[in-house]
Scaffold this active site. Structure first.
Site, PDB file in Angstrom:
ATOM      1  N   HIS A 203      33.070  36.310  40.602  1.00 24.88           N
ATOM      2  CA  HIS A 203      33.695  35.096  40.077  1.00 24.88           C
ATOM      3  C   HIS A 203      34.966  34.723  40.838  1.00 24.88           C
ATOM      4  O   HIS A 203      35.641  33.761  40.496  1.00 24.88           O
ATOM      5  CB  HIS A 203      34.016  35.309  38.583  1.00 24.88           C
ATOM      6  CG  HIS A 203      34.224  34.056  37.819  1.00 24.88           C
ATOM      7  ND1 HIS A 203      35.383  33.772  37.142  1.00 24.88           N
ATOM      8  CD2 HIS A 203      33.411  32.983  37.613  1.00 24.88           C
ATOM      9  CE1 HIS A 203      35.293  32.600  36.542  1.00 24.88           C
ATOM     10  NE2 HIS A 203      34.109  32.095  36.812  1.00 24.88           N
ATOM     11  N   LYS A 205      37.536  33.304  43.703  1.00 21.86           N
ATOM     12  CA  LYS A 205      37.598  32.121  44.573  1.00 21.86           C
ATOM     13  C   LYS A 205      38.771  32.317  45.517  1.00 21.86           C
ATOM     14  O   LYS A 205      39.900  31.893  45.224  1.00 21.86           O
ATOM     15  CB  LYS A 205      37.799  30.838  43.770  1.00 21.86           C
ATOM     16  CG  LYS A 205      36.643  30.515  42.806  1.00 21.86           C
ATOM     17  CD  LYS A 205      37.012  30.799  41.400  1.00 21.86           C
ATOM     18  CE  LYS A 205      35.921  30.305  40.456  1.00 21.86           C
ATOM     19  NZ  LYS A 205      35.839  31.085  39.226  1.00 21.86           N
ATOM     20  N   ASP A 210      43.519  33.637  59.144  1.00 24.17           N
ATOM     21  CA  ASP A 210      44.381  34.267  60.155  1.00 24.17           C
ATOM     22  C   ASP A 210      45.344  35.310  59.582  1.00 24.17           C
ATOM     23  O   ASP A 210      46.343  35.651  60.216  1.00 24.17           O
ATOM     24  CB  ASP A 210      45.176  33.206  60.927  1.00 24.17           C
ATOM     25  CG  ASP A 210      44.293  32.393  61.858  1.00 24.17           C
ATOM     26  OD1 ASP A 210      43.140  32.795  62.085  1.00 24.17           O
ATOM     27  OD2 ASP A 210      44.759  31.338  62.349  1.00 24.17           O
ATOM     28  N   HIS A 384      39.394  23.457  33.323  1.00 21.12           N
ATOM     29  CA  HIS A 384      38.846  24.691  33.906  1.00 21.12           C
ATOM     30  C   HIS A 384      39.964  25.602  34.399  1.00 21.12           C
ATOM     31  O   HIS A 384      39.713  26.647  34.994  1.00 21.12           O
ATOM     32  CB  HIS A 384      37.915  24.319  35.071  1.00 21.12           C
ATOM     33  CG  HIS A 384      37.046  25.430  35.545  1.00 21.12           C
ATOM     34  ND1 HIS A 384      37.221  26.052  36.776  1.00 21.12           N
ATOM     35  CD2 HIS A 384      35.979  26.050  34.974  1.00 21.12           C
ATOM     36  CE1 HIS A 384      36.299  26.984  36.942  1.00 21.12           C
ATOM     37  NE2 HIS A 384      35.542  27.017  35.862  1.00 21.12           N
ATOM     38  N   LYS A 386      42.854  28.343  34.705  1.00 22.68           N
ATOM     39  CA  LYS A 386      43.037  29.690  34.163  1.00 22.68           C
ATOM     40  C   LYS A 386      44.481  30.109  34.424  1.00 22.68           C
ATOM     41  O   LYS A 386      44.795  30.708  35.461  1.00 22.68           O
ATOM     42  CB  LYS A 386      42.081  30.676  34.843  1.00 22.68           C
ATOM     43  CG  LYS A 386      40.590  30.309  34.694  1.00 22.68           C
ATOM     44  CD  LYS A 386      40.057  29.804  35.991  1.00 22.68           C
ATOM     45  CE  LYS A 386      38.567  29.659  36.105  1.00 22.68           C
ATOM     46  NZ  LYS A 386      37.752  29.376  35.000  1.00 22.68           N
ATOM     47  N   ASP A 391      57.347  33.379  29.188  1.00 19.10           N
ATOM     48  CA  ASP A 391      58.800  33.144  29.196  1.00 19.10           C
ATOM     49  C   ASP A 391      59.175  32.139  30.282  1.00 19.10           C
ATOM     50  O   ASP A 391      58.480  31.142  30.461  1.00 19.10           O
ATOM     51  CB  ASP A 391      59.557  34.467  29.344  1.00 19.10           C
ATOM     52  CG  ASP A 391      59.357  35.375  28.132  1.00 19.10           C
ATOM     53  OD1 ASP A 391      58.925  34.873  27.086  1.00 19.10           O
ATOM     54  OD2 ASP A 391      59.608  36.582  28.243  1.00 19.10           O
TER      55      ASP A 391
END
Length: 466
Positions: A203, A205, A210, A384, A386, A391
């Protein structure tokens, strides 16, 4: 007989065991088939191979510890985060990284533009790993550019999850392969049906270019992430562009995932050229720790990171997640935070991309509301993102959702950042999203139909195995 085998032989959480027993009880024959494909888990050999490969690749860390550069250690720039940083470092036995420059990307088109711009400038290598890499118009923009770079002699490696990349046409990689590019599917998605492991996804991404620039977050590569679609509307997500030593940790994570997915003769070694060893950028001051987890390891590192941040908060915990299916540990963390006077806000989508999972999300939204958590439903498109904001100084962005799948079943990666300015910017986007959101109220719950509540409670029963 099969249920007895499940209970006494397989080691798993009690909640998972009972969920599968419910499946056997209600759909005994189909339930057996479902268990084969979704419940068996990785074999001991597969777990060992993945763990062993990670250990081998992360030995390269010994080559990048240079005290004169002060890029990698376990000591945060702000001493008040010493215990938190030590905890995060122990989760994956990876260092805290200093002097990172971070750019937050919340729009799919701008993220794609930024990524393509960096790919064009690549001189040595481009390493790409996505849950969903689809060969539609957006995907082919990336593939065509990768083909050009491969022809220039740049090393191009693309790793994707075959089960997550619905709609990919492998034939469209032909020119890239001909130019010298390497394409692989993640180990758990190879012959997933034949090997009964369709429930385990890469899952992550991430992109590394370089050894200097990297990307991590929630956006995949496909049209729906950059366009307004009839089904989802505007796609609201969060991604990071990182220039700094955190790139090395993401590169080592990529190398492990790549090497465990390819034959021995196609493995990449942890060369120093792959890693970040520039002089520190004094104007870049973000401390970052990369936390990763997967079903090969029972520690559930991502969940522990979330738990630590939630229970350590003194002021606020603001969360964005498309799926809210927490286990008892995270639910207890929310209770602890609220009982400590912490402002806990959770934002979820107003529409499903997976209907059954969305019913479970609706159910748990009602559960956390009983603890005093404020739940907001985003109406500006499909949420979508996440993100967890703790704080005024700490935040986490990555691929992991607030659900049991991300805690236990998926291979995930997230970036924990110690930086007030990053925290403030993420909070700004959260506040902006609040203006396009509706707060969930008890009246809204009371107005739900009996049939809808039944679906929510049914989905909740099966949440441990979703």
């Amino acid at each position: 007989m099969f249920a007895l085998f499940l209970i006494f032989y397989r080691e798993r959480d009690t909640s998972v065991t009972w969920a599968w027993l419910l499946v056997f009880m209600f759909i005994p024959f189909l339930g057996f088939i479902l268990y084969l494909f979704f419940g068996l888990g990785l074999s001991k050999k597969e777990r060992y191979n993945i763990k062993n490969q990670i250990s081998l690749d992360f030995e390269s860390l010994d080559n990048i510890y240079d005290s004169t550069l002060q890029l990698y250690d376990d000591i945060p720039s702000d001493s008040k985060f010493k215990q938190l940083a030590y905890f995060m470092s122990n989760l994956n036995h990876t260092p805290l990284t200093h002097h990172n420059e971070v750019k937050i990307l919340v729009d799919g088109k701008k993220k794609l533009e930024s990524l393509l711009h960096d790919i064009k400038k690549a001189q040595k290598f481009i390493h790409i790993e996505y849950y969903a890499f689809v060969t539609d118009e957006t995907g082919m923009k990336v593939v065509d550019l990768l083909t050009e770079k491969a022809k220039e002699g740049v090393e191009v490696c693309l790793l994707y999850d075959e089960l997550g990349s619905k709609g990919v046409q492998k034939s469209k990689f032909a020119k890239l392969i001909e130019a010298g590019g390497k394409i692989q599917t993640f180990v758990t998605s190879k012959k997933a049906i034949l090997k009964f492991r369709v429930n385990y996804h890469d899952h992550r991404k991430i992109v590394i270019i370089d050894g200097k620039v990297s990307y991590i977050g929630g956006f995949n590569i496909a049209d729906q992430y950059v366009e307004i679609t009839k089904k989802f509307g505007y796609w609201r997500d969060t991604h990071l562009r990182i220039n700094g030593p955190a790139t090395s940790i993401l590169e080592l994570r990529f190398l492990s995932d790549w090497n465990v997915s390819v034959p021995e003769n196609e493995k990449l070694s942890g060369k120093l050229d792959y890693l970040y060893h520039e002089k520190p950028n004094e104007s870049a001051y973000t401390d970052i720790q990369i936390v990763a987890s997967g079903p090969h390891d029972e520690k559930q590192q991502i969940k522990l990171a979330f738990t630590k941040l939630i229970t350590s908060a003194k002021k606020r915990v603001w969360i964005q997640t498309p799926y809210l299916i927490p286990d008892d540990t995270i639910l207890d963390a929310f209770k602890i935070a609220k009982q400590s006077g912490v402002d806990v806000k959770i934002m979820i989508p107003n529409k499903p991309d997976h209907p059954f999972i969305y019913r479970a999300t609706q159910y748990f939204a009602q559960v956390v509301m009983k603890y005093g958590v404020d739940v907001f439903i985003y109406d500006g498109g499909f949420l979508h993102s996440k993100v967890l904001i703790m704080d005024d100084d700490v935040s986490i962005v990555g691929s992991a959702n607030q659900d049991i799948r991300s805690y236990k079943l998926n291979f995930e990666a997230s970036a924990v950042m110690y930086d007030k300015s990053i925290n403030t910017e993420l909070a700004h986007y959260f506040d902006k999203d609040l203006k396009q959101s509706t707060q969930m109220t008890q009246q809204m719950i009371d107005d739900m139909s009996i049939w809808l509540k039944f679906k929510q409670k049914t989905a909740r029963l099966f949440s441990p195995i979703m």
